[in-house]
Design an enzyme around this catalytic site. Structure first.
Site, short mmCIF file in Angstrom:
data_model
loop_
_atom_site.label_atom_id
_atom_site.label_comp_id
_atom_site.label_asym_id
_atom_site.label_seq_id
_atom_site.Cartn_x
_atom_site.Cartn_y
_atom_site.Cartn_z
N SER A 68 -6.98 -4.40 5.70
CA SER A 68 -6.78 -4.81 4.33
C SER A 68 -8.24 -5.53 4.03
O SER A 68 -8.49 -6.37 4.81
CB SER A 68 -5.71 -5.32 4.05
N1 SAH Z 1 -2.21 -4.94 6.99
C1 SAH Z 1 -2.83 -3.88 7.83
C2 SAH Z 1 -3.07 -2.62 6.69
C3 SAH Z 1 -3.28 -1.38 7.36
S1 SAH Z 1 -3.44 0.08 6.38
C4 SAH Z 1 -4.43 -4.54 8.30
O1 SAH Z 1 -4.77 -5.49 7.70
O2 SAH Z 1 -4.73 -3.83 9.15
C5 SAH Z 1 -1.61 0.55 6.10
C6 SAH Z 1 -0.81 0.66 7.59
O3 SAH Z 1 0.47 1.08 7.11
C7 SAH Z 1 -1.53 1.97 8.35
O4 SAH Z 1 -1.85 1.56 9.64
C8 SAH Z 1 -0.44 3.01 8.29
O5 SAH Z 1 -0.20 3.67 9.39
C9 SAH Z 1 0.88 2.23 8.08
N2 SAH Z 1 2.04 3.04 7.40
C10 SAH Z 1 1.88 3.90 6.48
N3 SAH Z 1 3.12 4.31 6.34
C11 SAH Z 1 3.97 3.62 7.06
C12 SAH Z 1 5.47 3.56 7.24
N4 SAH Z 1 6.20 4.45 6.67
N5 SAH Z 1 6.04 2.84 8.32
C13 SAH Z 1 4.98 2.04 8.86
N6 SAH Z 1 3.86 2.11 9.02
C14 SAH Z 1 3.07 2.90 7.76
#
Ligand code: SAH
Length: 219
Positions: free
Chosen positions: A69
């Site tokens: 993010s």
């Molecule tokens: N806060 C994280 C953002 C990662 S992007 C950072 O700063 O790195 C969002 C993440 O949510 C991805 O890794 C994706 O795989 C995960 N995601 C999407 N749907 C999900 C679900 N149902 N359960 C768990 N993780 C999920």
């Protein structure tokens, strides 16, 4: 590990301060949150090839089609979650790189974080170990279903966008608890804060955002 990788270099200090200034200009006020962003080595949460861009205020790819993010969004979500008083138990849906988790963990008692992509979760776990952050419980699971076994939660933060409000997550908040999440599809998402009341909930729209979609199942 080289000095650059550890973030010891002067350049890194300067670029971190520039990032903090930018977040202040964009309206982030909570100094606890700004301090956490300053102290969290974001370059360790991205691939080495992208490390030189780690302190830019932008989302970056982390593999598996996902992104770390944008620092402003991490700051804003953390600030909104903490705004009305301290939180003990917080659920995070979407660990990704683990950056948001690492920013949040020192500000609360414990973070329970769920990620559906095992390869990303394994890397995030290693980073928490390297940084010595111990109050994080990780789970390879579909976080859209929450983690009812550890709830109810004082706060929930969702870092991938569902198309509508997941009521199953609202139910895992204790009364008075709050959840910050993006809702919508593609370019039409808004950041929302939901506060659970005794028998219902209230929602506030914070601002427009762009997140990857929340998907069901694990892989
Ligand atoms: N806060 C994280 C953002 C990662 S992007 C950072 O700063 O790195 C969002 C993440 O949510 C991805 O890794 C994706 O795989 C995960 N995601 C999407 N749907 C999900 C679900 N149902 N359960 C768990 N993780 C999920």
């Amino acid at each position: 590990m080289s000095a650059h990788r550890l973030g010891i270099g002067m350049t890194s200090q300067r670029t971190r301060e520039r990032l903090i200034r930018r977040l202040r200009e964009k309206g982030v006020q909570d100094t606890r949150v700004l301090d956490r962003i300053r102290e969290t080595p974001r370059h360790l949460f991205v691939d080495e090839a992208l490390a030189s861009r780690a302190y830019e205020d932008t989302a970056l790819p982390i593999g598996c089609g996902q992104t770390i993010s944008q620092p402003y969004v991490v700051a804003r979500m953390t600030e909104s979650l903490l705004e009305h008083g301290p939180l003990e138990h917080v659920l995070e849906v979407g660990t990704g790189s683990g950056y948001q988790t690492a920013v949040l963990a020192p500000l609360v008692r414990r973070v329970y974080t769920a990620e559906r992509i095992k390869a990303l979760l394994d890397q995030a776990r290693q980073r928490f170990g390297t940084l010595g952050i111990r109050n994080i419980v990780t789970k390879h699971s579909d976080g859209g279903l929450g983690l009812p076994e550890y709830g109810p939660y004082d706060g929930i933060i969702v870092t991938a966008a569902p198309e509508g409000l997941p009521l199953g997550l609202v139910e895992q908040l204790r009364p008075g608890g709050r959840m910050v999440l993006p809702i919508g599809h593609d370019e039409e998402q808004v950041l929302v804060r939901v506060t659970r009341t005794a028998d219902s909930y209230a929602r506030e729209i914070l601002e427009r955002v762009v997140f990857v979609p929340l998907r069901s199942g694990v892989c």
